[in-house]
Design an enzyme around this catalytic site. Sequence first.
Site, mmCIF file in Angstrom:
data_model
loop_
_atom_site.group_PDB
_atom_site.id
_atom_site.type_symbol
_atom_site.label_atom_id
_atom_site.label_comp_id
_atom_site.label_asym_id
_atom_site.label_seq_id
_atom_site.Cartn_x
_atom_site.Cartn_y
_atom_site.Cartn_z
ATOM 1 N N GLU A 26 -5.582 -8.494 0.490
ATOM 2 C CA GLU A 26 -6.227 -8.149 1.761
ATOM 3 C C GLU A 26 -7.694 -7.861 1.508
ATOM 4 O OE1 GLU A 26 -4.614 -4.955 4.164
ATOM 5 O OE2 GLU A 26 -2.567 -5.654 3.812
ATOM 6 N N GLU A 86 0.799 -1.223 0.000
ATOM 7 C CA GLU A 86 0.000 0.000 0.000
ATOM 8 C C GLU A 86 0.837 1.281 0.000
ATOM 9 O OE1 GLU A 86 -2.809 -0.409 3.235
ATOM 10 O OE2 GLU A 86 -3.877 -2.028 2.242
#
Length: 457
Positions: free
Chosen positions: A360, A175
């Site tokens: 995720e 991320e």
Amino acid sequence: MPAVPALNIPATSAIAQPEFLMGVATASYQIEGAADEDGRLQSIWDTYCDEPGRVLHGDTGDVACDHYHRWQADVDMIAGLGVDAYRLSIAWPRVMDEKGVPNPKGIGFYKNLLDALQAKGIQTYVTLYHWDLPQHWQDKGGWANRETAYAFAEYADLMSRELAGKVTAWATLNEPWCSAFLGYGIGRHAPGVTDLRQTTQALHHLLLGHGLALAKIKANDPKAMRGIVCNTGVFGPRTDSAADQDAAYLAYVQQNHWVFDPLLLGTYPQDLFRLWPGCEPLVLAGDMEIISTKMDFLGINYYFRAEVESDGKGGFQEAPHSDKVERTQMGWEVYPQGLTDLLVDFNARYPDMPPVYITENGMASDDSVGADGGVADPQRIRFLERHLMAVDTAIKAGVDVRGYFIWSLMDNFEWAYGYERRFGITHVDYTTQVRTPKHSSLAVQAFLQQRKERPVR
Ligand code: IFM
């Protein structure tokens, strides 16, 4: 243990086929603890947690889930779930010192962990950077300093040499949007900077470090897959006014195109600088070619949809929360359709998109151990079922999605929210460190067991 029915996933779906990879995920700072042991250096998150007011209740990752000491039992717990794969991250401050000298104790921890996982037949998805930058690199400017990209490549070089053959898939970064925007834009994450010019420069250096690291990994561990993990978002306009629709478009550009365009198209989206005029990063000749190096997989993290509105200045802002939608403990809207939409949209926008793994997906709820010793989390079970079926829909629409990781294996340190927000399918009592499977964990386990026992079509 109470009898909990398996996840309700039709046997005909892509998800129910044995070749669709199912895993669970964690990250170093969120679970390891042992912050001062075996030569681990200070990270930016240690520093950030120590600054008053940064993290809810003043929580820190000093002990977390004490995974550094309990990793063997945790590996048994992962194996007991019956998952195909485990996604973890390496703590950079644990494995090398300020001069780049390897730390055998820190490296040894990961070697043992990966060997134990392999011995149980669990595939290993290893992220090199899940936000715990060594503080000494932050002292030189962190990701806003180009030097950090080269330092990251050296770290990737060391780890891919040391761990070659033990890793199924390497992800360079987790991320980068969060590292850049939350860390340098709004200061909600370490290092707590609020400067938009540093933000775009930090993202550029993160992506440059990613590209440089891919080359090192390829040289050292050629059989392993290589990719990156990025968060995503979908946005709806509060009203159908042109200004709100443009706001939703700009939010999508800022959340998604800003990161995925350079990786998959080799360019930054120009509309980003409509939002942030004058914040174009300094890009040197050759950078975009390095950043857009071909990858073997793309990791996509997806959690929620947000409603946005015009801020009246050509930008966007989050709209006041409507109480008409289902939300999680984080206040995030539950919107599985967004995952399908996003995957289908990316597939069209990025013709060379590599195979995708949902690295995720999951939700936080205020879970506790009940009188019967179980942890009922019905919202999470439904959440997982609906998002898995959203992936199935995307696969049927032609998107090459190969796997799905639940965030998270167990409750852990949820960054600025500390330990209050519980994302695990396993409950953690932070006083005793007792792990208790939540009903969602039992439902996942039962689904995977059924999947294994079903005759191959
Ligand atoms: O806990 C985080 C994780 O570290 C990165 N992705 C989002 C999760 C939930 O907020």
